[in-house]
Write a protein that holds these residues in place. Structure first.
Motif, short mmCIF file in Angstrom:
data_model
loop_
_atom_site.label_atom_id
_atom_site.label_comp_id
_atom_site.label_asym_id
_atom_site.label_seq_id
_atom_site.Cartn_x
_atom_site.Cartn_y
_atom_site.Cartn_z
N PHE A 169 0.72 -1.08 -0.09
CA PHE A 169 0.13 -0.23 0.03
C PHE A 169 1.09 1.30 -0.10
O PHE A 169 0.42 2.33 -0.76
N TYR A 181 -3.60 3.13 -2.26
CA TYR A 181 -4.62 2.09 -2.03
C TYR A 181 -5.20 1.53 -3.28
O TYR A 181 -5.04 0.29 -3.32
N GLU A 182 -5.29 2.56 -4.49
CA GLU A 182 -6.13 2.13 -5.74
C GLU A 182 -4.83 1.26 -6.30
O GLU A 182 -5.33 0.41 -7.14
N LYS A 197 -10.35 -6.09 0.65
CA LYS A 197 -9.34 -4.97 0.63
C LYS A 197 -9.39 -3.81 1.51
O LYS A 197 -8.29 -3.34 2.14
N GLU A 198 -10.39 -3.29 1.58
CA GLU A 198 -10.63 -1.97 2.36
C GLU A 198 -10.43 -2.40 3.73
O GLU A 198 -9.84 -1.49 4.40
N PHE A 253 -6.86 -2.92 4.32
CA PHE A 253 -6.14 -1.65 4.68
C PHE A 253 -6.29 -0.90 5.78
O PHE A 253 -5.42 -0.05 6.33
N GLN A 254 -7.57 -0.98 6.48
CA GLN A 254 -8.13 -0.09 7.62
C GLN A 254 -6.94 -0.79 8.77
O GLN A 254 -6.53 -0.15 9.60
N ALA A 274 -0.69 6.79 0.21
CA ALA A 274 -1.68 5.61 0.12
C ALA A 274 -3.21 6.21 -0.46
O ALA A 274 -3.71 5.46 -1.05
N GLY A 275 -3.68 7.35 -0.29
CA GLY A 275 -4.68 7.77 -0.73
C GLY A 275 -5.29 9.14 -1.13
O GLY A 275 -6.53 9.29 -0.91
N CYS A 284 -7.69 9.03 -4.30
CA CYS A 284 -8.49 8.07 -4.47
C CYS A 284 -9.62 8.78 -5.39
O CYS A 284 -10.23 9.81 -5.19
N ASN A 323 -13.72 5.37 -3.35
CA ASN A 323 -12.89 4.89 -2.44
C ASN A 323 -12.75 6.22 -1.44
O ASN A 323 -11.60 6.00 -0.81
N ILE A 370 -11.52 5.74 2.21
CA ILE A 370 -9.61 5.63 2.45
C ILE A 370 -9.37 7.00 2.55
O ILE A 370 -8.45 7.19 3.50
#
Length: 207
Positions: free
Chosen positions: A27, A32-33, A58-59, A62-63, A115-116, A119, A123, A126
């Motif tokens: 990540f 993330y994506e 996947k989400e 990531f959390q 990471a985000g 997004c 998403n 995220i």
């Protein structure tokens, strides 16, 4: 007819914390994506059914990764706020941040930034979670500086909220530069400039 004796489920053939560390690096490097399930499972050394069975999605994976990151990386910077003066706390925060952004045991930069930030709308959760993590750190800075103002440890007229935002903006900017190849020495040189600006404001008010 004999009834078969139930057998316990097969134990996991992997260490959960180890695979979380591997997912973190994916990540961190790809965002993330950009982190595909194939890339994740390959790096983690598990298959998709195991990923879903252990982490849910996947989400949700990531959390878990971000929670672990907050515990192990961001927490180290926040301990700097225990320094006895506001100036020392700001310096310790920025120095620890520069060291963390350029550490050898993970990709350069900051997971929260890389990471985000970009997004897509689907998403957005995220991006919101990462922003909330950064906001929590800024709030801790503001709380520490507000206490310093109450104790007379900040020059008159200094806004604790604005100063906290300045410190966070510098730290987050350093994350971008570190990811682009800036060295630890270069980041610390930037911290030196920021600290001189703070000291100049202090001396101006004192005189």
């Amino acid at each position: 007819m004999n009834t078969p004796t139930p057998t316990p489920g097969r134990p996991r053939a992997f260490d959960e914390q180890t695979v979380l560390d591997r997912a973190t690096e994916v990540f961190w490097r790809h965002g993330y994506e950009g982190a595909s399930l194939s890339t994740l499972t390959s790096a983690m050394g598990i298959n998709r059914p195991s990923l879903y069975a252990t982490f849910g999605s996947k989400e949700q994976l990531f959390q878990r990764v971000f929670e672990r990151y907050r515990e192990t990386q961001a927490a180290a910077a926040r301990t700097a706020l225990d320094q006895p003066t506001a100036y020392a706390a700001v310096e310790a925060f920025l120095r620890a941040s520069a060291d963390g952004l350029t550490a050898d045991d993970h990709p350069a930069g900051c997971l929260s930034i890389q990471a985000g930030l970009a997004c897509s709308p689907e998403n957005a959760r995220i991006t919101e979670a990462l922003a909330a993590g950064r906001a929590a750190t800024e709030a801790a800075l503001e709380e520490r500086l507000t206490r310093a103002a109450r104790e007379g440890d900040l020059p008159d007229g200094v806004d604790p909220r604005a100063l906290a935002r300045f410190v966070m903006a510098l730290s987050e900017g350093h994350a971008v530069h570190a990811a682009a190849g800036a060295t630890r020495e270069q980041l610390h040189a930037s911290v030196d400039v920021a600290l001189r600006a703070v000291a100049l404001r202090e001396s101006t008010n004192i005189s």
